[in-house]
Design an enzyme around this catalytic site. Structure first.
Site, PDB file in Angstrom:
ATOM      1  N   GLU A 252      13.179  49.686  34.507  1.00 59.00           N
ATOM      2  CA  GLU A 252      13.336  49.265  35.575  1.00 59.00           C
ATOM      3  C   GLU A 252      11.984  48.596  35.337  1.00 59.00           C
ATOM      4  O   GLU A 252      11.569  48.440  36.703  1.00 59.00           O
ATOM      5  CB  GLU A 252      13.095  50.163  36.942  1.00 59.00           C
ATOM      6  CG  GLU A 252      14.425  51.209  37.228  1.00 59.00           C
ATOM      7  CD  GLU A 252      16.408  50.799  37.393  1.00 59.00           C
ATOM      8  OE1 GLU A 252      15.091  49.447  37.088  1.00 59.00           O
ATOM      9  OE2 GLU A 252      16.654  51.092  37.162  1.00 59.00           O
TER      10      GLU A 252
HETATM   11  C1  LIG Z   1      16.858  55.252  27.923  1.00 60.99           C
HETATM   12  C2  LIG Z   1      16.562  53.333  29.015  1.00 60.99           C
HETATM   13  C3  LIG Z   1      17.689  52.985  29.567  1.00 60.99           C
HETATM   14  C4  LIG Z   1      17.706  52.775  30.351  1.00 60.99           C
HETATM   15  N1  LIG Z   1      18.944  52.163  31.571  1.00 60.99           N
HETATM   16  C5  LIG Z   1      18.526  51.144  31.356  1.00 60.99           C
HETATM   17  C6  LIG Z   1      20.486  50.838  32.848  1.00 60.99           C
HETATM   18  O1  LIG Z   1      20.955  51.918  32.591  1.00 60.99           O
HETATM   19  N2  LIG Z   1      20.895  49.942  32.975  1.00 60.99           N
HETATM   20  C7  LIG Z   1      20.253  48.867  32.378  1.00 60.99           C
HETATM   21  O2  LIG Z   1      20.444  46.921  32.741  1.00 60.99           O
HETATM   22  N3  LIG Z   1      19.179  48.649  31.867  1.00 60.99           N
HETATM   23  C8  LIG Z   1      18.462  49.918  31.306  1.00 60.99           C
HETATM   24  N4  LIG Z   1      17.733  50.232  30.191  1.00 60.99           N
HETATM   25  C9  LIG Z   1      16.729  48.287  30.394  1.00 60.99           C
HETATM   26  C10 LIG Z   1      15.186  48.472  30.284  1.00 60.99           C
HETATM   27  O3  LIG Z   1      15.244  48.072  31.903  1.00 60.99           O
HETATM   28  C11 LIG Z   1      14.516  47.580  29.480  1.00 60.99           C
HETATM   29  O4  LIG Z   1      14.677  48.088  28.506  1.00 60.99           O
HETATM   30  C12 LIG Z   1      13.120  47.851  30.309  1.00 60.99           C
HETATM   31  O5  LIG Z   1      13.619  46.457  31.908  1.00 60.99           O
HETATM   32  C13 LIG Z   1      12.562  46.345  29.170  1.00 60.99           C
HETATM   33  O6  LIG Z   1      13.145  45.284  28.781  1.00 60.99           O
HETATM   34  P1  LIG Z   1      13.521  44.824  27.177  1.00 60.99           P
HETATM   35  O7  LIG Z   1      14.075  45.683  26.674  1.00 60.99           O
HETATM   36  O8  LIG Z   1      13.972  43.617  27.353  1.00 60.99           O
HETATM   37  O9  LIG Z   1      11.427  44.424  26.528  1.00 60.99           O
HETATM   38  P2  LIG Z   1      11.563  42.486  26.296  1.00 60.99           P
HETATM   39  O10 LIG Z   1      11.617  42.287  28.468  1.00 60.99           O
HETATM   40  O11 LIG Z   1      11.673  42.850  25.175  1.00 60.99           O
HETATM   41  O12 LIG Z   1       9.612  43.718  26.678  1.00 60.99           O
HETATM   42  C14 LIG Z   1       9.152  44.102  25.465  1.00 60.99           C
HETATM   43  C15 LIG Z   1       7.830  43.294  25.679  1.00 60.99           C
HETATM   44  O13 LIG Z   1       6.863  42.222  26.877  1.00 60.99           O
HETATM   45  C16 LIG Z   1       6.829  42.654  27.217  1.00 60.99           C
HETATM   46  N5  LIG Z   1       6.833  41.696  27.693  1.00 60.99           N
HETATM   47  C17 LIG Z   1       7.881  40.947  28.185  1.00 60.99           C
HETATM   48  N6  LIG Z   1       8.245  39.860  29.190  1.00 60.99           N
HETATM   49  C18 LIG Z   1       7.067  39.528  29.080  1.00 60.99           C
HETATM   50  C19 LIG Z   1       5.669  38.709  30.167  1.00 60.99           C
HETATM   51  N7  LIG Z   1       7.288  37.768  31.283  1.00 60.99           N
HETATM   52  N8  LIG Z   1       4.659  39.170  30.753  1.00 60.99           N
HETATM   53  C20 LIG Z   1       4.361  39.633  29.973  1.00 60.99           C
HETATM   54  N9  LIG Z   1       5.286  41.107  29.425  1.00 60.99           N
HETATM   55  C21 LIG Z   1       5.947  41.024  28.843  1.00 60.99           C
HETATM   56  C22 LIG Z   1       7.030  43.666  27.704  1.00 60.99           C
HETATM   57  O14 LIG Z   1       6.280  43.877  29.031  1.00 60.99           O
HETATM   58  C23 LIG Z   1       6.925  44.601  26.899  1.00 60.99           C
HETATM   59  O15 LIG Z   1       5.735  45.088  25.973  1.00 60.99           O
HETATM   60  C24 LIG Z   1      17.259  50.831  29.595  1.00 60.99           C
HETATM   61  C25 LIG Z   1      16.402  51.288  28.953  1.00 60.99           C
HETATM   62  C26 LIG Z   1      16.261  51.998  28.201  1.00 60.99           C
HETATM   63  C27 LIG Z   1      15.122  52.085  26.689  1.00 60.99           C
END
Ligand SMILES: Cc1cc2nc3c(=O)[nH]c(=O)nc-3n(C[C@H](O)[C@H](O)[C@H](O)COP(=O)(O)OP(=O)(O)OC[C@H]3O[C@@H](n4cnc5c(N)ncnc54)[C@H](O)[C@@H]3O)c2cc1C
Length: 407
Positions: A252
């Protein structure tokens, strides 16, 4: 519509607890505009539903894998494949291209709820740690004892338990304050007060999400530490809370995303007006602490005032530099979120202290513990605010100093 493609990370995307699963899916229509403006929201059921409500044909959406995870292992995280056999039937929700806006209705509620999840996991970790600290006999009492005593008598174990308890009580109180603002935003008879409550609630959501979940990892880690070696052994269950808490700062929206929201939309956009409103509310509590005059109130007042001044200096820096030195400002975004959580949590604890002094006669044991926890929060945890303000104001350039190649 016929939906095709793959979605990962879908919580409860597949399970056998209900006869049908209704997926809400963000997807693009063929001629949609570029970027987030071209995202629409669809309902895609696992089984299509007949006109009489009975389940019909299997839809073309299939779970192709369940992820192996660090924690929350009872929550299935699915990889879903849509449309490998001609297209999954999807029904548009609302209007085309407004999907992201609709999704944020869910997302804002979910962010608050994940903050509460952090508080809940932390609370359970605390309960378990207290139980263990009372049971485990090891070492003599520092003040002298005929034999070894339960570890709960050691000051450092008390420090860990008080830290856990302080963070939990402050985060919970702040979340309840936010929830009350949400209610007032909808139910207050007066338009101006509805608007102000909305600003208060929106300011607090990234803090409830970000601060409560970051603290839950810290609290669950302390829970492991209180158990000593037994904390590292799965049998006690302490490690499970640590593993379960680890997702909360990620899904989230990561803590960084909450912190960006807190700086950009919640602090800079209104020129710091909502942040200043909190500062005024805290000053009112400072006056109440001063007029109470007890030793506990005076101790809390001293720290609250110092932390409020640190908070004001951070707000001033962020608002003044967000255009001219944006990278330096955002380098301090995490520290700012944490500072806000600490000062606002301490403010709630100070209010609780004052209320507990009034109500003490009704249940001295409970209210004395509340007063002691509020004072501990002010004296032991809140002073981090000074260090956080320093890093917000001073470390923007050193944080950004290395080029990507230098890492
Ligand atoms: C167990 C699990 C359940 C989930 N359930 C759902 C679900 O039901 N539905 C759904 O839609 N999603 C779901 N998710 C997805 C989840 O919401 C995302 O994984 C999460 O929001 C992080 O996005 P990302 O993985 O793309 O990370 P990334 O965006 O790739 O982030 C990687 C790192 O970069 C940093 N970062 C990225 N952009 C910025 C920025 N602009 N400024 C500063 N730092 C930044 C982040 O803070 C993090 O430290 C789930 C994930 C997991 C692991």
């Amino acid at each position: 519509y016929l939906v095709s493609g793959q979605k990962i990370y879908i919580t409860y995307g597949e399970h056998d607890m209900a006869k049908n699963i209704v997926h809400l899916v963000l997807a693009r229509t063929p001629d949609a505009p570029e970027g987030v403006k071209g995202i629409s929201l669809f309902v895609v059921p696992k089984f299509l539903v007949n006109a009489d409500g009975s389940l019909g044909e299997r839809n073309d959406v299939h779970c192709i894998s369940i992820e192996h995870k660090l924690g929350i292992k009872a929550s299935p995280t699915a990889v879903l494949q849509f449309g490998d056999h001609g297209g999954a039937t999807g029904y548009l929700v609302g209007e085309e291209n407004r999907g992201l806006e609709y999704m944020f209705v869910m997302m804002n509620a979910a962010r608050f709820a994940v903050g509460m999840q952090g508080i809940a996991v932390a609370e359970r970790a605390y309960q378990k740690a207290v139980q263990y600290a009372k049971d485990r006999v090891q070492s003599r009492d520092l003040a002298g004892s005929p034999g070894p005593v339960a570890i709960i008598h050691q000051p450092d174990v008390k420090r860990m338990l008080m830290t856990m308890r302080g963070y939990i009580e402050a985060s919970r109180a702040l979340a309840y304050y936010a929830a009350a603002a949400y209610d007032a935003q909808h139910a207050s008879p007066d338009e101006a007060s509805r608007k102000q409550s909305q600003a208060v609630y929106e300011f607090l959501v990234p803090i409830v999400k970000g601060f409560s979940t970051e603290m839950s990892i810290e609290v669950a880690s302390l829970g492991v530490q209180v158990h000593g070696g037994m904390g590292f052994i799965e049998e006690t269950g302490a490690a499970q809370h640590y593993r379960d808490a680890r997702i909360l700062t990620i899904y989230e929206g990561t803590t960084a995303i909450q912190a960006n929201d807190l700086i950009g939309r919640k602090t800079v956009r209104d020129g710091g007006a909502t942040a200043k409103l909190f500062s005024e509310k805290i000053q009112q509590t400072e006056k109440d602490l001063a007029s109470s005059g007890t030793a506990d109130a005076k101790a809390a007042l001293k720290q609250l005032t110092a932390a409020r001044i640190a908070f004001e200096s951070a707000v001033e820096f962020i608002v003044a530099n967000s255009k001219t030195d944006v990278k330096a400002v955002y380098a301090g975004s995490f520290a700012y979120l944490r500072l806000c959580g600490l000062i606002l949590g301490a403010w709630q604890m100070a209010r609780a202290l004052l209320a507990a002094q009034e109500l003490r006669a009704g249940d001295p044991n409970f209210y004395d513990a509340k007063i002691a926890t509020a004072r501990f929060f002010a004296e032991n945890l809140l002073p981090q605010s000074q260090a956080l303000a320093t890093s917000i104001l001073e470390s923007g350039h050193s944080t950004n100093a290395l080029s990507a190649e230098q890492f």
